[in-house]
Design a protein around this motif. Sequence first.
Motif, mmCIF file in Angstrom:
data_model
loop_
_atom_site.group_PDB
_atom_site.id
_atom_site.type_symbol
_atom_site.label_atom_id
_atom_site.label_comp_id
_atom_site.label_asym_id
_atom_site.label_seq_id
_atom_site.Cartn_x
_atom_site.Cartn_y
_atom_site.Cartn_z
ATOM 1 N N ASN A 29 -2.528 7.130 -4.530
ATOM 2 C CA ASN A 29 -2.139 5.931 -5.272
ATOM 3 C C ASN A 29 -2.170 6.163 -6.780
ATOM 4 O O ASN A 29 -1.715 5.313 -7.552
ATOM 5 N N ILE A 89 1.669 7.056 -9.781
ATOM 6 C CA ILE A 89 2.378 6.357 -10.856
ATOM 7 C C ILE A 89 1.569 6.367 -12.155
ATOM 8 O O ILE A 89 2.109 6.696 -13.218
ATOM 9 N N LYS A 93 7.166 0.655 -1.021
ATOM 10 C CA LYS A 93 6.445 -0.612 -1.202
ATOM 11 C C LYS A 93 6.095 -0.853 -2.667
ATOM 12 O O LYS A 93 5.777 -1.983 -3.048
ATOM 13 N N SER A 94 6.164 0.202 -3.516
ATOM 14 C CA SER A 94 5.848 0.049 -4.939
ATOM 15 C C SER A 94 7.090 -0.238 -5.772
ATOM 16 O O SER A 94 6.990 -0.430 -6.982
ATOM 17 N N SER A 118 9.144 -6.406 -3.536
ATOM 18 C CA SER A 118 8.548 -7.727 -3.777
ATOM 19 C C SER A 118 9.553 -8.843 -3.539
ATOM 20 O O SER A 118 9.190 -9.946 -3.122
ATOM 21 N N SER A 165 5.774 0.750 4.645
ATOM 22 C CA SER A 165 4.577 1.510 4.296
ATOM 23 C C SER A 165 4.751 3.008 4.528
ATOM 24 O O SER A 165 4.054 3.824 3.923
ATOM 25 N N THR A 197 9.411 6.558 1.839
ATOM 26 C CA THR A 197 9.244 6.979 0.444
ATOM 27 C C THR A 197 10.593 7.340 -0.159
ATOM 28 O O THR A 197 11.558 7.633 0.547
#
Length: 918
Positions: free
Chosen positions: A310, A313, A335-336, A341, A492, A495
């Motif tokens: 994690n 970034i 998911k990032s 969102s 999840s 990527t």
Amino acid sequence: MTTFIFDVLKDLQDSKTNLSKLNFVLPSKRAGLFLKHQLYRVTNETIFSPEIISIEEFVENTSQLKPISNTELLFEFYNSYQTLTKKENQDAFEVFSKWAQILLQDFNEIDRYLIPQENIFNYLSDIQELKHWSLEENKTDFVKNYLSFWNKLYTYYTHFTKQLLNKNSGYQGLIYREAVKNLDDYLKNNTEKQHVFLGFNALNTAEETIIQKLLEHNVAKIYWDIDQVFFNNPKHDAALFTRQHKTRWKYFEKNPFHWITKNYSNEKNISIYGVPKNIGQSKYIGTLLNNLSQSNPSLQNTAVVLGNENLLIPVLNSLPSTIEALNITMGFPLKSIPLASLFESLFKLHKNPSKSFYYKDVVNIIAHQFIRPLFYVDDTDYASKLIETIEANNIIYLTPDRLKQIVPKADTIIDMLFSNWQTSTDEALKNCSQLILIIKNDLTENKASNLLSLEYLFRFNALFNELSRLNSEYNHIKDISALFSIYKELLSSETLDFQGEPLQGLQIMGMLESRVLDFETVIISSVNEGILPSGKSNNSFIPFDVKLENNLPTYKEKDAVYTYHFYRLLQRAKNIHIIYNTEADVLTGGEKSRFITQLQLENIHKIKHQIIAPHVPILEPKLNEVQKTPELLNQIIQVAKQGFSPSSLTNYIRNPIDFYYQKILKVKEHDDAEETVAANTLGTVVHNTLEDFYEPFVNTFLTVENITGLKAKINERVSHHFKKEYKEGDITKGKNLIIFEIAKRYVSNFLDLEIQDLKAGNQIKIIAVEAENKVLIDIPELNFPVKLTGKVDRVDEYNGVTRIIDYKTGNVSQSSIEIVDWEAITTDYDKYSKSFQVLTYALMMHQSNQIQLPVEAGIISFKNLNSGFLKFAKKDSSRSRTKKSLITQDTISSFETELKKLILEICNLDTPFIEKEV
């Protein structure tokens, strides 16, 4: 420095092995790329490249099965579950997916370690029977269903694997089991092929069986990478598996064990840094890289290994700008990505059927960076218009039709976001795909600056296509809630892969990506318990003792895997930087790792240990100060010409910088929609209701009958003004209903007070209601006109004495309307702001000849009605009981002197606006 891969190739070359005919099998595809790159260093002639594959590819080829994704496995397993479970006992797919994930992991482990399936599942079933005292005759339905589940595990497994094999597909464990079954056929068909296995450590039973059989048939070689320091120490977990292999494999009884190396004992520069928090670690990695680039600008042969992935970034944001070549092995999690969102907000909005939506959810979607541009039509920003309308009208719940009324030109996008979902999975997927297409068309207009966003869209389009395919093939997703659950599951694991040069510059990777690779300089982050190693976690239906009995891996073996990878990174490295988080956190890792303690206790290398504290500059609190300029003074003059209100002047007394922001810069605080009626809205409603009631009685004496007649109108007038002020806000339930009733009670209680006064024989004559005043005030020191402006709530005559009354819905006491020191009235906001306000009203009305002195001025507090009219009073001292409540010419003159000083200060070019400490 030499690497393990180079040493293997050199050994093969020295033994006159034809490299072109070899079949290299490695733990990962990435290692294969580095092996291919090293080939030119050991050969002086042009050769055909040997076959280089990962162990997964080798096993898949041997098994003749193709792997399928974890998500598709869930759908396949649910087919078997439905077939074998009575309909009334079946879990919904969303519930099933939670426990099925764990069971699939257990299936995978059982198959990879070649455990007899029936034996272990029957064993598990028997354990549960004993646990729940199944010999008792009277079992509850819950216990019966629970035991039935455990009794069916083998049936589930058999049916599920049979279905997969019929489709020539499988999960990793099943592929391994089938590869072992097909091994004899593979050997018959590949008698001339030579295999080289290198860089392996922990092997499951299937891998051990395959490699040993190939070794026994003389069609394979294997190279281990372990150092004698670890191997010769029976308690060192880094060599746990290699010691077992050397001891247990018959092949090594007659053949040499390649290799036990001596690299770890070589001189190394090891530095350990304790850094607080994850962001602190990321920033310090940037500092280390900046220092390293001074001597090695390209950062060649340097790797950053992230124990906690994690941190990717934050680390990327902390890299020095001088880095030119960079390769990131880990993918960027979908998911990032900001687009994730958006769809999460949409799914949350629609997963529970509703005809209206909470305004914050609506605003959250409309204001999203990918949606807002879609509301830009005909050079008009309809998104802003929509948000402003919602907030201005206090619309707490919105329907799609109401949204289209506000913005009729955006009805297509509103339908897609809010209308056409109908709690249908197909409609939801269709809308998501159409939305992606519309966003793509919008971004394509400026393609060059939106390449990354378009890449995001492409990956999400692929994700929704996969969901549509799975749902059309299996039809297990029955509602949006289940779709949301599966969407998160897919998200999840997906990527976005980075593009880079894998063989040049700085390498950033996770711990598992470092297998077989060697670097001269290594930076390892998050070396904390719970991360490296990961510690105890038992995400399995198989109890610990059953795992031990069947030689399945437990947390002990998993910790040993991490130990091997950690120490293998250190074996050939010369410069090692180990970073751990000094702030122990249950969720993100505990105290510093045992690996650090072990390094220190080994006493093989000199280790520098530092605690790094970020430099925190001491910032002296400095109050904001705005110097006045001629241009700024001109703006103040304009305000003076328009008129200073009592509230703006008290605002200056409270904090001059707020006066500057609001009156000069015209900066207003942003007001969200009022979910609960605000205090100022309540005050306005009460004021306006009383204005309606008393306006017809101006210049007349009040009677009990007049006031009693007003009481019947309270509900209608208060409702009217709430609708006017609170717009479309709902006052029919919750706190707002209570506030509505409070407003009615305030008005009713006030009228009761008036009736009580009249019945006591007092005469009340209304002189003015909501009287507006605008008067010039003479200040000789200023060469421009200065006005005072304001609205007085009520002016009446009480038994012949004129009263100036200001209504307050808050709680005001008598002490708040009394003064001792005239000079303090323009400096002490908390004590004298209310006195300042009523005296300003008195001054204005006297200046405009609307009243004759002496008068009384004061406040009626609706929260303190029992105290009646709270009169302004001047006291000789704070302890004096003597008060002068009549406002005379002397009172007005004393106040006017202080008022003029205040206005002169505001208009003085040499007096800056200085912020006050609040």
